[in-house]
Design an enzyme around this catalytic site. Structure first.
Site, PDB file in Angstrom:
ATOM      1  N   VAL A   1       2.014  32.753  64.620  1.00 12.05           N
ATOM      2  CA  VAL A   1       2.549  32.061  65.805  1.00 12.05           C
ATOM      3  C   VAL A   1       3.200  33.015  66.807  1.00 12.05           C
ATOM      4  CG1 VAL A   1       2.881  29.829  64.648  1.00 12.05           C
ATOM      5  CG2 VAL A   1       4.780  31.455  64.744  1.00 12.05           C
TER       6      VAL A   1
ATOM      7  N   SER B   1      16.071  21.642  63.814  1.00 16.83           N
ATOM      8  CA  SER B   1      16.959  21.588  62.653  1.00 16.83           C
ATOM      9  C   SER B   1      18.292  21.000  63.094  1.00 16.83           C
ATOM     10  CB  SER B   1      17.212  22.993  62.110  1.00 16.83           C
ATOM     11  OG  SER B   1      18.296  22.977  61.205  1.00 16.83           O
TER      12      SER B   1
ATOM     13  N   TYR C   1      19.112  31.692  64.127  1.00 15.78           N
ATOM     14  CA  TYR C   1      18.319  30.523  63.710  1.00 15.78           C
ATOM     15  C   TYR C   1      18.750  29.279  64.487  1.00 15.78           C
ATOM     16  CZ  TYR C   1      16.345  26.953  60.575  1.00 15.78           C
ATOM     17  OH  TYR C   1      15.658  25.872  60.058  1.00 15.78           O
ATOM     18  N   ALA C   2      20.067  29.040  64.547  1.00 14.20           N
ATOM     19  CA  ALA C   2      20.570  27.856  65.259  1.00 14.20           C
ATOM     20  C   ALA C   2      20.209  27.922  66.743  1.00 14.20           C
ATOM     21  CB  ALA C   2      22.083  27.740  65.083  1.00 14.20           C
TER      22      ALA C   2
ATOM     23  N   SER D   1      17.616  29.446  68.035  1.00 13.25           N
ATOM     24  CA  SER D   1      16.169  29.191  68.185  1.00 13.25           C
ATOM     25  C   SER D   1      15.883  27.702  68.080  1.00 13.25           C
ATOM     26  CB  SER D   1      15.367  29.973  67.130  1.00 13.25           C
ATOM     27  OG  SER D   1      15.533  29.421  65.835  1.00 13.25           O
TER      28      SER D   1
ATOM     29  N   ILE E   1      16.723  19.991  53.326  1.00 15.99           N
ATOM     30  CA  ILE E   1      15.518  19.496  52.657  1.00 15.99           C
ATOM     31  C   ILE E   1      15.126  20.487  51.554  1.00 15.99           C
ATOM     32  CG2 ILE E   1      13.133  18.691  52.997  1.00 15.99           C
ATOM     33  CD1 ILE E   1      15.192  17.158  54.754  1.00 15.99           C
TER      34      ILE E   1
HETATM   35  P1  NDP Z   1       9.117  27.518  54.311  1.00 18.85           P
HETATM   36  O1  NDP Z   1       9.801  28.842  54.344  1.00 18.85           O
HETATM   37  O2  NDP Z   1       8.915  26.844  52.999  1.00 18.85           O
HETATM   38  O3  NDP Z   1       7.672  27.649  55.055  1.00 18.85           O
HETATM   39  C1  NDP Z   1       7.576  28.259  56.302  1.00 18.85           C
HETATM   40  C2  NDP Z   1       6.144  28.152  56.810  1.00 18.85           C
HETATM   41  O4  NDP Z   1       6.068  28.758  58.115  1.00 18.85           O
HETATM   42  C3  NDP Z   1       5.144  28.888  55.921  1.00 18.85           C
HETATM   43  O5  NDP Z   1       3.940  28.174  55.897  1.00 18.85           O
HETATM   44  C4  NDP Z   1       4.973  30.212  56.650  1.00 18.85           C
HETATM   45  O6  NDP Z   1       3.721  30.840  56.423  1.00 18.85           O
HETATM   46  C5  NDP Z   1       5.041  29.749  58.098  1.00 18.85           C
HETATM   47  N1  NDP Z   1       5.361  30.844  58.991  1.00 18.85           N
HETATM   48  C6  NDP Z   1       6.511  31.558  59.071  1.00 18.85           C
HETATM   49  N2  NDP Z   1       6.409  32.496  60.019  1.00 18.85           N
HETATM   50  C7  NDP Z   1       5.160  32.384  60.560  1.00 18.85           C
HETATM   51  C8  NDP Z   1       4.452  33.081  61.571  1.00 18.85           C
HETATM   52  N3  NDP Z   1       4.991  34.099  62.242  1.00 18.85           N
HETATM   53  N4  NDP Z   1       3.189  32.689  61.865  1.00 18.85           N
HETATM   54  C9  NDP Z   1       2.617  31.669  61.194  1.00 18.85           C
HETATM   55  N5  NDP Z   1       3.225  30.975  60.222  1.00 18.85           N
HETATM   56  C10 NDP Z   1       4.481  31.335  59.889  1.00 18.85           C
HETATM   57  O7  NDP Z   1       9.922  26.598  55.328  1.00 18.85           O
HETATM   58  P2  NDP Z   1      10.306  25.041  55.270  1.00 18.85           P
HETATM   59  O8  NDP Z   1       9.140  24.254  54.813  1.00 18.85           O
HETATM   60  O9  NDP Z   1      11.600  24.891  54.576  1.00 18.85           O
HETATM   61  O10 NDP Z   1      10.600  24.771  56.809  1.00 18.85           O
HETATM   62  C11 NDP Z   1       9.601  24.323  57.706  1.00 18.85           C
HETATM   63  C12 NDP Z   1      10.245  24.102  59.071  1.00 18.85           C
HETATM   64  O11 NDP Z   1      11.299  23.160  58.934  1.00 18.85           O
HETATM   65  C13 NDP Z   1      10.863  25.373  59.650  1.00 18.85           C
HETATM   66  O12 NDP Z   1      10.664  25.372  61.052  1.00 18.85           O
HETATM   67  C14 NDP Z   1      12.336  25.206  59.333  1.00 18.85           C
HETATM   68  O13 NDP Z   1      13.147  25.911  60.230  1.00 18.85           O
HETATM   69  C15 NDP Z   1      12.495  23.698  59.469  1.00 18.85           C
HETATM   70  N6  NDP Z   1      13.646  23.176  58.747  1.00 18.85           N
HETATM   71  C16 NDP Z   1      13.724  23.274  57.374  1.00 18.85           C
HETATM   72  C17 NDP Z   1      14.816  22.741  56.716  1.00 18.85           C
HETATM   73  C18 NDP Z   1      14.930  22.781  55.229  1.00 18.85           C
HETATM   74  O14 NDP Z   1      15.962  22.304  54.721  1.00 18.85           O
HETATM   75  N7  NDP Z   1      13.966  23.271  54.488  1.00 18.85           N
HETATM   76  C19 NDP Z   1      15.913  22.097  57.444  1.00 18.85           C
HETATM   77  C20 NDP Z   1      15.718  22.047  58.877  1.00 18.85           C
HETATM   78  C21 NDP Z   1      14.618  22.560  59.483  1.00 18.85           C
HETATM   79  P3  NDP Z   1       3.519  31.969  55.272  1.00 18.85           P
HETATM   80  O15 NDP Z   1       3.175  31.211  54.014  1.00 18.85           O
HETATM   81  O16 NDP Z   1       2.402  32.798  55.806  1.00 18.85           O
HETATM   82  O17 NDP Z   1       4.809  32.721  55.143  1.00 18.85           O
END
Ligand code: NDP
Length: 254
Positions: free
Chosen positions: A71, A149, A162-163, A165, A195
């Site tokens: 991304v 978030s 992070y906050a 962003s 989550i």
């Molecule tokens: P994870 O760390 O489990 O997964 C992150 C995902 O984003 C992975 O698929 C990763 O791919 C992908 N990713 C990261 N950087 C890039 C990049 N540069 N290009 C393409 N893909 C990328 O995160 P979560 O599932 O916990 O979180 C998902 C979203 O929800 C995020 O935006 C997070 O900020 C938001 N969020 C999560 C919360 C939580 O409690 N978990 C709370 C609030 C918001 P790869 O496998 O290649 O690393």
């Protein structure tokens, strides 16, 4: 409990960051609605993408298409989206979910970590949305869902970049909704609280306990609960909602 939205059947939806966590749950939940699920993977992760494709098809998707882009790489995004669109037609739903965090108190914050966080979470979401916008203008029933978030609303010690962003994603959401609503393109943001995923797994136990004590529903959220809300916002069931920010946090930030 999974909610069913009939109009998501055969809808073509791109979800970023669907290889794990919340994004993967959103992909599988959309698959169960019969959607064509498009998801990105990063270079070198072709084998993982093929495995996820199989899981998505097994979950009921009308089709599943992995496309390669990071991304933060506008060239890769454009190539992948143009190639997909020529072959399969318009993408009409987008979930900007890819994200990362490198938590650090302000005095230890490194410039490269600030850049990586903003580039991935905020700039990345804008780049992917921009690359699809020409298609969106010609399509019908377009819905964009940005995964922000709750810390983008309430702030959090140790999560300055992070906050910031995630707060930036809210300004992006509202501006995009204003800019494209005359063409019936909707854009909303959701703000998950705590989550259970890989991202929260890596948090310190004491931090987790402190969070739990401040969540009125007294538990962490699960990925299916987030996926249900995303499906509602992608579906015409939410057709009069745009530019909205919806918290899904068990009451953490009341
Ligand atoms: P994870 O760390 O489990 O997964 C992150 C995902 O984003 C992975 O698929 C990763 O791919 C992908 N990713 C990261 N950087 C890039 C990049 N540069 N290009 C393409 N893909 C990328 O995160 P979560 O599932 O916990 O979180 C998902 C979203 O929800 C995020 O935006 C997070 O900020 C938001 N969020 C999560 C919360 C939580 O409690 N978990 C709370 C609030 C918001 P790869 O496998 O290649 O690393």
């Amino acid at each position: 409990m999974m909610a069913k939205f009939e109009d998501l059947k055969d809808k073509t939806v791109l979800i970023t960051g669907a290889t794990r966590g919340i994004g993967k749950a959103i992909a599988l939940n959309l698959a169960a609605q019969g959607a064509h699920v498009v998801f990105n993977f990063r270079e070198g992760k072709e084998a993982i993408a093929e495995e996820i494709k199989k899981e998505i098809i097994a979950a009921g998707a009308s089709n599943a298409t992995p496309i390669m882009f990071d991304v933060t790489n506008s060239g890769q995004i454009k190539t992948a989206i143009d190639t997909f669109t020529k072959e399969h037609g318009a993408i009409t739903g987008l979930v900007n979910n890819a994200g990362m965090s490198k938590d650090q108190m302000v005095l230890r914050l490194k410039e490269e970590d600030i850049s990586q966080t903003i580039d991935t979470n905020l700039k990345g979401s804008i780049l992917v949305t921009s690359a699809l916008s020409r298609t969106f203008l010609r399509a019908e029933n377009v819905s964009v869902v940005n995964i922000s978030s709750v810390v983008g609303l309430m702030g959090n010690a140790g999560q300055i970049a992070y906050a910031a962003s995630k707060a930036g994603m809210l300004g992006f959401t509202k501006s995009y909704a204003k800019e494209l609503s005359s063409r019936n393109v909707r854009c909303n943001a959701i703000c998950p609280g705590f989550i259970e995923t890989d991202m929260t797994e890596s948090l310190d136990e004491k931090v987790k306990e402190a969070y739990l004590a401040s969540i009125p529903l007294n538990r962490l959220g699960n990925v299916e609960e987030v996926a249900n809300l995303v499906n509602f916002l992608l579906s015409r069931a939410s057709s009069y909602i745009t530019g909205e920010v919806i918290k899904i946090d068990g009451g953490l930030y009341i």
